[in-house]
Design an enzyme around this catalytic site. Sequence first.
Site, PDB file in Angstrom:
ATOM      1  N   ARG A 142       0.858  -1.182   0.000  1.00  0.00           N
ATOM      2  CA  ARG A 142       0.000   0.000   0.000  1.00  0.00           C
ATOM      3  C   ARG A 142       0.898   1.237   0.000  1.00  0.00           C
ATOM      4  O   ARG A 142       1.261   1.760   1.044  1.00  0.00           O
ATOM      5  CB  ARG A 142      -0.917  -0.011   1.226  1.00  0.00           C
ATOM      6  CG  ARG A 142      -1.856   1.187   1.311  1.00  0.00           C
ATOM      7  CD  ARG A 142      -2.767   1.057   2.524  1.00  0.00           C
ATOM      8  NE  ARG A 142      -3.608   2.228   2.703  1.00  0.00           N
ATOM      9  CZ  ARG A 142      -3.221   3.353   3.314  1.00  0.00           C
ATOM     10  NH1 ARG A 142      -2.003   3.454   3.819  1.00  0.00           N
ATOM     11  NH2 ARG A 142      -4.054   4.371   3.423  1.00  0.00           N
ATOM     12  N   SER A 152     -12.730  -2.633   0.669  1.00  0.00           N
ATOM     13  CA  SER A 152     -12.867  -2.045   2.010  1.00  0.00           C
ATOM     14  C   SER A 152     -14.306  -1.670   2.295  1.00  0.00           C
ATOM     15  O   SER A 152     -15.006  -1.138   1.424  1.00  0.00           O
ATOM     16  CB  SER A 152     -12.020  -0.768   2.124  1.00  0.00           C
ATOM     17  OG  SER A 152     -10.669  -1.068   2.068  1.00  0.00           O
ATOM     18  N   LYS A 210      -3.753   6.092   9.047  1.00  0.00           N
ATOM     19  CA  LYS A 210      -4.459   6.603   7.865  1.00  0.00           C
ATOM     20  C   LYS A 210      -5.124   7.925   8.242  1.00  0.00           C
ATOM     21  O   LYS A 210      -6.018   7.953   9.095  1.00  0.00           O
ATOM     22  CB  LYS A 210      -5.510   5.576   7.424  1.00  0.00           C
ATOM     23  CG  LYS A 210      -6.193   5.958   6.131  1.00  0.00           C
ATOM     24  CD  LYS A 210      -7.217   4.918   5.715  1.00  0.00           C
ATOM     25  CE  LYS A 210      -7.849   5.364   4.407  1.00  0.00           C
ATOM     26  NZ  LYS A 210      -9.045   4.624   4.072  1.00  0.00           N
TER      27      LYS A 210
END
Length: 212
Positions: free
Chosen positions: A42, A113, A142
Amino acid sequence: MKAQIKSLLKLYFIMGSQDCQRNPRDILLEAIQGGITCFQYREKGPHSLKGDQKIQLAKDLQFICQEYQIPFIVNDDVDLALRIKADGIHVGQDDSDIREVVNRCSGLMIGLSITSLEEALSSPFDSIDYIGVGPIYQTSTKIDAKTPIGLTGLTKIRKEVHDFPIVAIGGIHSGNLKDVFEAGADGGSFISAITAHPNGTHAAKQLYNATL
Ligand code: 3NM
């Protein structure tokens, strides 16, 4: 098939260079040696790599995963996933259109997600392999993470999706992983529980021990 996916989701490590204070290759290798079952690349957000540097790191990390037969999943970059023949692709609600991802990525493991019960219920279950549910707890990894849904939110989603594979995300570490499993997850995913630890093998072993 579902059982196989569920066992891969068990200890799902996510990382990009932006999450690391040291070489991500070393951290991944340590985490694999500690027992992770899946890896997601990611490369996203502030200080993430772009262009050729992003591709090169993807290839290096994929090579390490291949050596140890750990599935290599790419986050939100279908072109990259197809180009390097990744094992899977993971997308969020705001990322690429899931139908397009499904069309382009046949044969790859596909994750989506989910941040709410509503999103869970409108998921194209026939076309995807698992859902990533969260954030369960508060996370500082995040920046734009949604409000945590907690263990009760996770359990509600589990009831609605029956036995569909779920990996939980957001603020998960060895101290709360067992609660996450008990609330209905098939696996836990984590960034900082491993990347912020001075020894990735110890971090992953602690997580593994928490599942016993
Ligand atoms: N996605 P940590 S939370 C990448 O809720 C990501 O969809 C989330 O990092 C979501 O394990 C998150 O350090 C960050 O809390 C997870």
